[in-house]
Design a protein around this motif. Sequence first.
Motif, mmCIF file in Angstrom:
data_model
loop_
_atom_site.group_PDB
_atom_site.id
_atom_site.type_symbol
_atom_site.label_atom_id
_atom_site.label_comp_id
_atom_site.label_asym_id
_atom_site.label_seq_id
_atom_site.Cartn_x
_atom_site.Cartn_y
_atom_site.Cartn_z
ATOM 1 N N UNK A 1 0.845 -1.192 0.000
ATOM 2 C CA UNK A 1 0.000 0.000 0.000
ATOM 3 C C UNK A 1 0.877 1.237 0.000
ATOM 4 N N UNK A 2 0.388 2.288 -0.609
ATOM 5 C CA UNK A 2 1.178 3.518 -0.711
ATOM 6 C C UNK A 2 1.281 4.197 0.642
ATOM 7 N N UNK A 3 2.418 4.800 0.892
ATOM 8 C CA UNK A 3 2.604 5.549 2.136
ATOM 9 C C UNK A 3 1.753 6.811 2.091
ATOM 10 N N UNK A 4 1.265 7.222 3.254
ATOM 11 C CA UNK A 4 0.367 8.384 3.289
ATOM 12 C C UNK A 4 1.077 9.642 2.790
ATOM 13 N N UNK A 5 2.377 9.750 3.009
ATOM 14 C CA UNK A 5 3.106 10.923 2.527
ATOM 15 C C UNK A 5 3.045 11.003 1.005
ATOM 16 N N UNK B 1 4.244 9.540 -14.666
ATOM 17 C CA UNK B 1 3.756 9.385 -13.301
ATOM 18 C C UNK B 1 3.164 7.999 -13.109
ATOM 19 N N UNK B 2 3.504 7.386 -11.993
ATOM 20 C CA UNK B 2 2.993 6.051 -11.680
ATOM 21 C C UNK B 2 1.665 6.161 -10.947
ATOM 22 N N UNK B 3 0.978 5.044 -10.872
ATOM 23 C CA UNK B 3 -0.272 4.972 -10.119
ATOM 24 C C UNK B 3 0.016 5.247 -8.648
ATOM 25 N N UNK B 4 -0.879 5.957 -8.002
ATOM 26 C CA UNK B 4 -0.698 6.350 -6.600
ATOM 27 C C UNK B 4 -0.485 5.140 -5.692
ATOM 28 N N UNK B 5 -1.173 4.029 -5.954
ATOM 29 C CA UNK B 5 -1.058 2.858 -5.087
ATOM 30 C C UNK B 5 0.304 2.185 -5.174
ATOM 31 N N UNK B 6 1.098 2.519 -6.200
ATOM 32 C CA UNK B 6 2.407 1.886 -6.370
ATOM 33 C C UNK B 6 3.549 2.716 -5.824
ATOM 34 N N UNK B 7 3.261 3.848 -5.206
ATOM 35 C CA UNK B 7 4.298 4.767 -4.762
ATOM 36 C C UNK B 7 4.438 4.713 -3.235
ATOM 37 N N UNK B 8 5.689 4.706 -2.776
ATOM 38 C CA UNK B 8 5.939 4.790 -1.327
ATOM 39 C C UNK B 8 7.294 5.449 -1.122
ATOM 40 N N UNK B 9 7.534 5.895 0.097
ATOM 41 C CA UNK B 9 8.818 6.510 0.415
ATOM 42 C C UNK B 9 9.671 5.501 1.144
ATOM 43 N N UNK B 10 10.991 5.614 0.966
ATOM 44 C CA UNK B 10 11.910 4.774 1.735
ATOM 45 C C UNK B 10 12.082 5.427 3.083
ATOM 46 N N UNK B 11 11.865 4.672 4.130
ATOM 47 C CA UNK B 11 11.997 5.219 5.483
ATOM 48 C C UNK B 11 13.208 4.626 6.159
#
Length: 201
Positions: free
Chosen positions: A22-26, A191-201
């Motif tokens: 799941x995509x990160x909220x940020x 731009x990618x689909x929103x559900x495929x994006x996340x940040x590295x934490x």
Amino acid sequence: MSDREERNCRSPYNDKEKIVWTAASKCERLLSELNMEKKLKNQKKTKSKSSDHQSEPPDPGSWIRHFSDELSSVRVIQRNLVYIVGLPLNLADEDLLQNEEYFGQYGKVLKLSLSRTAAGIIQQFPNETCSVYITYSKEDEAIRCIQDLHGFVLEGRRRPLRACFGTTKYCNAWLRNLPCIDPDCLYLHQLASQEDIFTKR
């Protein structure tokens, strides 16, 4: 691989939904901001144009350039790319692994790359294993591979393989609204689909 990614890779993959992170909220907020910025710019241009003159078409790259720093820090799930950790070094042969005995049995392999150091040497883990990226022609092929191999224990090994979708990032040239001059560039140029994006934490 981060602790978060390792935990994700150890989760059982029973269906497609469990494979997709799941995509990160940020990142969700970032894409919302991007969409809002684009809408606001279009609204301003619509209001400012006179009845006699047509305004210039909006520059599609301007809002991407505005958020390029944020976009450069995100990772994007590539749904036809599989990342596998725990492959024994005696199988570390890119030509061999593309065969139907190995990763070719799940579908058409477009590219297979063992993880390597900057010097081009295969990156080895302490337990005499390595990792590999397999790019398939279709998402379904990648899903089959992950479902079949995640948690699989090879003969003579104690530790199971870990398999998950691989990730990529946005092309730096694209983020600056410049043409990408690398014909083999593996990074994203849209731009990618929103559900495929996340940040590295």
